[in-house]
Design an enzyme around this catalytic site. Sequence first.
Site, short mmCIF file in Angstrom:
data_model
loop_
_atom_site.label_atom_id
_atom_site.label_comp_id
_atom_site.label_asym_id
_atom_site.label_seq_id
_atom_site.Cartn_x
_atom_site.Cartn_y
_atom_site.Cartn_z
N ASP A 133 -20.42 -33.09 -18.78
CA ASP A 133 -19.81 -34.14 -17.97
C ASP A 133 -19.22 -33.53 -16.71
O ASP A 133 -18.45 -32.56 -16.78
CB ASP A 133 -18.73 -34.87 -18.78
CG ASP A 133 -18.49 -36.28 -18.24
OD1 ASP A 133 -19.31 -36.77 -17.45
OD2 ASP A 133 -17.48 -36.89 -18.64
N HIS A 140 -11.73 -40.91 -8.10
CA HIS A 140 -11.13 -40.74 -9.43
C HIS A 140 -10.31 -39.45 -9.48
O HIS A 140 -9.17 -39.43 -9.96
CB HIS A 140 -12.25 -40.69 -10.48
CG HIS A 140 -11.79 -40.31 -11.86
ND1 HIS A 140 -11.03 -41.14 -12.66
CD2 HIS A 140 -11.97 -39.17 -12.58
CE1 HIS A 140 -10.78 -40.54 -13.82
NE2 HIS A 140 -11.34 -39.35 -13.79
N ARG A 149 0.17 -34.69 -9.61
CA ARG A 149 0.53 -33.77 -8.52
C ARG A 149 0.53 -34.55 -7.22
O ARG A 149 -0.37 -34.40 -6.39
CB ARG A 149 -0.50 -32.63 -8.41
CG ARG A 149 -0.62 -31.69 -9.61
CD ARG A 149 -1.78 -30.71 -9.40
NE ARG A 149 -3.05 -31.39 -9.18
CZ ARG A 149 -3.87 -31.80 -10.14
NH1 ARG A 149 -3.58 -31.57 -11.39
NH2 ARG A 149 -4.99 -32.43 -9.85
N GLU A 204 -14.18 -44.91 -19.19
CA GLU A 204 -14.51 -44.30 -17.90
C GLU A 204 -15.90 -44.74 -17.48
O GLU A 204 -16.87 -44.59 -18.24
CB GLU A 204 -14.43 -42.76 -17.98
CG GLU A 204 -13.00 -42.24 -18.10
CD GLU A 204 -12.87 -40.74 -17.83
OE1 GLU A 204 -13.88 -40.02 -17.95
OE2 GLU A 204 -11.75 -40.31 -17.49
N GLU A 206 -19.18 -44.30 -15.72
CA GLU A 206 -19.97 -43.18 -15.23
C GLU A 206 -21.46 -43.54 -15.23
O GLU A 206 -21.89 -44.49 -15.88
CB GLU A 206 -19.79 -41.94 -16.14
CG GLU A 206 -18.36 -41.51 -16.36
CD GLU A 206 -18.23 -40.11 -16.94
OE1 GLU A 206 -19.24 -39.38 -16.97
OE2 GLU A 206 -17.12 -39.75 -17.36
N ASP A 238 -17.42 -42.80 -20.91
CA ASP A 238 -16.78 -41.61 -21.48
C ASP A 238 -15.39 -42.03 -22.01
O ASP A 238 -14.36 -41.74 -21.40
CB ASP A 238 -16.66 -40.57 -20.37
CG ASP A 238 -15.97 -39.30 -20.82
OD1 ASP A 238 -16.06 -38.96 -22.00
OD2 ASP A 238 -15.33 -38.65 -19.97
N ARG A 242 -5.99 -40.85 -23.62
CA ARG A 242 -5.19 -40.16 -22.59
C ARG A 242 -4.02 -39.40 -23.18
O ARG A 242 -3.59 -38.37 -22.64
CB ARG A 242 -4.66 -41.18 -21.58
CG ARG A 242 -5.73 -41.97 -20.87
CD ARG A 242 -6.66 -41.09 -20.06
NE ARG A 242 -7.69 -41.89 -19.40
CZ ARG A 242 -8.77 -41.35 -18.82
NH1 ARG A 242 -8.95 -40.03 -18.83
NH2 ARG A 242 -9.66 -42.11 -18.24
N GLN A 245 -5.36 -36.27 -24.74
CA GLN A 245 -5.79 -35.41 -23.63
C GLN A 245 -4.62 -34.67 -22.99
O GLN A 245 -4.68 -33.47 -22.72
CB GLN A 245 -6.52 -36.26 -22.59
CG GLN A 245 -7.17 -35.49 -21.45
CD GLN A 245 -8.01 -36.39 -20.54
OE1 GLN A 245 -8.14 -37.60 -20.78
NE2 GLN A 245 -8.59 -35.81 -19.50
N TYR A 249 -5.09 -30.46 -23.38
CA TYR A 249 -6.13 -30.00 -22.45
C TYR A 249 -5.86 -28.66 -21.78
O TYR A 249 -6.76 -28.09 -21.17
CB TYR A 249 -6.44 -31.08 -21.40
CG TYR A 249 -5.62 -31.01 -20.15
CD1 TYR A 249 -4.29 -31.39 -20.15
CD2 TYR A 249 -6.17 -30.54 -18.96
CE1 TYR A 249 -3.54 -31.33 -19.00
CE2 TYR A 249 -5.42 -30.47 -17.81
CZ TYR A 249 -4.11 -30.87 -17.83
OH TYR A 249 -3.37 -30.79 -16.70
N LYS A 258 -11.95 -36.75 -25.99
CA LYS A 258 -13.20 -37.29 -25.45
C LYS A 258 -14.31 -37.34 -26.49
O LYS A 258 -15.19 -38.20 -26.40
CB LYS A 258 -13.70 -36.39 -24.30
CG LYS A 258 -12.73 -36.23 -23.15
CD LYS A 258 -12.85 -37.36 -22.16
CE LYS A 258 -12.17 -37.02 -20.84
NZ LYS A 258 -12.41 -38.06 -19.83
N THR A 262 -19.11 -41.21 -26.99
CA THR A 262 -19.57 -41.46 -25.62
C THR A 262 -20.68 -42.50 -25.74
O THR A 262 -21.62 -42.30 -26.51
CB THR A 262 -20.12 -40.17 -24.98
OG1 THR A 262 -19.09 -39.17 -25.03
CG2 THR A 262 -20.55 -40.40 -23.54
N THR A 365 -16.13 -40.13 -13.71
CA THR A 365 -15.76 -41.50 -13.38
C THR A 365 -16.01 -41.80 -11.91
O THR A 365 -15.56 -41.06 -11.04
CB THR A 365 -14.28 -41.72 -13.71
OG1 THR A 365 -14.07 -41.30 -15.05
CG2 THR A 365 -13.90 -43.18 -13.57
N GLU A 379 -6.31 -45.30 -13.97
CA GLU A 379 -6.15 -45.54 -12.54
C GLU A 379 -5.71 -46.98 -12.25
O GLU A 379 -4.82 -47.21 -11.44
CB GLU A 379 -7.47 -45.26 -11.82
CG GLU A 379 -7.95 -43.83 -11.94
CD GLU A 379 -9.42 -43.68 -11.58
OE1 GLU A 379 -10.26 -43.65 -12.51
OE2 GLU A 379 -9.72 -43.60 -10.37
#
Lengths: 431, 431
Positions: A133, A140, A149, A204, A206, A238, A242, A245, A249, A258, A262, A365, A379
Amino acid sequence: MSRLDETHDPARVSWVEGADGHPDFPIQNLPLGVFSLDDAPRGGVAIGDFILDLAALADSGLLSCEAQEAARAASGPELNALLEGGGAPRRALRRRISDLLSDPAQRERVEPMLHRTNDCRMHLPARIGDYTDFYVGIHHALNVGRLFRPDAPLLPNYKHVPIGYHGRASSVRPTDAPVIRPSGQLKAADADPIFAPSRRLDFELELGAWIGGGSGLGRPIPLAEAERHLAGLCLLNDWSARDIQAWEYQPLGPFLSKNFLTTVSPWVVTAEALEPYRTAPEPRPAGDPAPLPYLDDPTDRARGGFAIDLEVRISTRKMREEGIEDLVLSRSHARHMYWTVGQMIAHHASNGCDLRSGDLLGTGTLSAPTADGFGSLLELTRGGAEPLSLPNGETRAFLEDGDEIALSGRLSAPGFVNLGFGECRGRVVAG
Amino acid sequence: MSRLDETHDPARVSWVEGADGHPDFPIQNLPLGVFSLDDAPRGGVAIGDFILDLAALADSGLLSCEAQEAARAASGPELNALLEGGGAPRRALRRRISDLLSDPAQRERVEPMLHRTNDCRMHLPARIGDYTDFYVGIHHALNVGRLFRPDAPLLPNYKHVPIGYHGRASSVRPTDAPVIRPSGQLKAADADPIFAPSRRLDFELELGAWIGGGSGLGRPIPLAEAERHLAGLCLLNDWSARDIQAWEYQPLGPFLSKNFLTTVSPWVVTAEALEPYRTAPEPRPAGDPAPLPYLDDPTDRARGGFAIDLEVRISTRKMREEGIEDLVLSRSHARHMYWTVGQMIAHHASNGCDLRSGDLLGTGTLSAPTADGFGSLLELTRGGAEPLSLPNGETRAFLEDGDEIALSGRLSAPGFVNLGFGECRGRVVAG
């Protein structure tokens, strides 16, 4: 250089009832898949609301030479053998099938090889050797980066490296597989982790790229040759937990957040069918670094993109009970890829990693720049902070049991008919 | 509860020349693999310096019932069908082969089914559906963490989550596959990235666990049942390009820095052969958090570990030209796993991710706490800052073309004979 032929002709019509003007599968599409009735899975080609049985076609005497070999290679439960041949056998089969399905004189012989799609079960089109992926949807990446951030949403490598990671091949399923809510380690800011069902289940939006024609270990694929290894595209969801994750991660990337599922649309819309819808990819913003030479090629710049409108719809259990139609959550477009599929392939093999026919590459995404086109709830709801309001008064921060998410895609180009992928859908059930 | 039987008896001897006292493959081991001469790959069992041909054995009339079915399932080019059966067919086959190879009366009938290992080519033992690499070597995690985060080397999730990520199945190869130096994006601190051959090529000392007996999607595996899905172990070298890794790995983890090659020893040392060498895993340090309940089980605490001494050796081109023997770079032990193989399996399936027979799980680098037991050059040379001195005056920060790395493992337990894995070796060649 034209790779267009009579199979793309918008004037071509089919004797198959309902095929002309079909939203996904008019005669100009002819995608490849694997289906079964109550019997052995085998290759098929979608036409309107029917599936042409490739095993029967291979036995029919209606094919010869390369088309016959291609249909034979597609007669088993996986299309890997057909995909391994690259573009030539796909094209031969496509041309012959297009002729058969458009020529009324062939109707009597071909019609018995058609099955109603509603009577069939769809399988994965290929045995997936590896699923990778990518993360080429720059809006995204920006949206997710801003959540964590705000000052530097995009990491320094993003505009140099087509970022990707290995996904899980075992848990890729065709449309309508149940989305069993995963449990996992969840950690609140000031608490010890607990093991519990995910509370932040997401989708997601994709595209998936199927590899046809492998490469050898230690043999990089130049970008100019990368698309020779593209068999076709599908839609890909996908599914992502969250909360799992966020805790798992670092430092090696997403894993259990994940790999519980899928979902893909089960039809491979072939590289041949995609021809009229090729377009220049979205230009790199002024001032962005030029791609390194191994990721830079004039043909890729000219036609590395796809004219595909993408859409995400939701229906909740309550909406269905109340007879409310599903709601469009998001409208995006395949243009929102910072790196092309060709660049994904060339980068993947640039270190000598071998690709195999039947490998699946996700794009990551594909969010549009504006909120009506964001490709995930993360998002759309700004990390869950701004839940969505549904028309019946429900709200959603993340997916609840009973929610159904459907992705769709529409290929369009001036002077050509529209094509689609079919459904890529899943309904959440409790774990 | 004893899972030991006559096949583990240290007094059992074999009529096969050189098998008794063989460093890797005495009659108590009987590992499974896939070999070929100049013909079709098929299953085999190592005994001393020979391979017993399982396809021939299946045709011999010497087996019956479950052992016969097991040998038949192992007669093709992949052992997946045998592995899918779980422990029972492996045990039946092991017991019968142990009898045949120890009974001198059977020599005349069985000896024609033996091939000299030196005449054979080894293949991967199974078609790998998915390859997952964990990070359970806590001293490795600490060493790597100290290089980048001296104040907080271990990330907060490490002692709660068995960290892992998806690796690449396509590029796993059996011992002696050439290590083709990968090229990739390299970035110096104050320069733009360039595309060039890796300058920081490294090895990683790991064990690999082969899955036998899959699980269904959406069906977690309780820790108490996890080892039923363990078919056996191998050695695994997770070759790594540190410079590619440093630039690419945020935010989705390692990708091209790892997937150019993973080398395994080609024999599956079965769960049955491992029985005498089971031991309690290294105790968790006082004060460490207790594992969450799904990762906590009394049997796993009592015998989740393995008594395996591990070793890494190097020989350079110059050393070989000068007739200098290879040099031990590192001596470690399988005890240095913070999470057991059972915990890796239970965690992997805890979200419903399905495992399949033939899946491969790497442990991550198994470094010892002291510098003579570090499992990678990154650790041994402190990120390249303190190159190693070799006996012939050469120095090494990272691997140079011509360098050969060999991993070995020795299983030992009081009252039992020693077993090994065979070689897991690779020589670096220019890209």
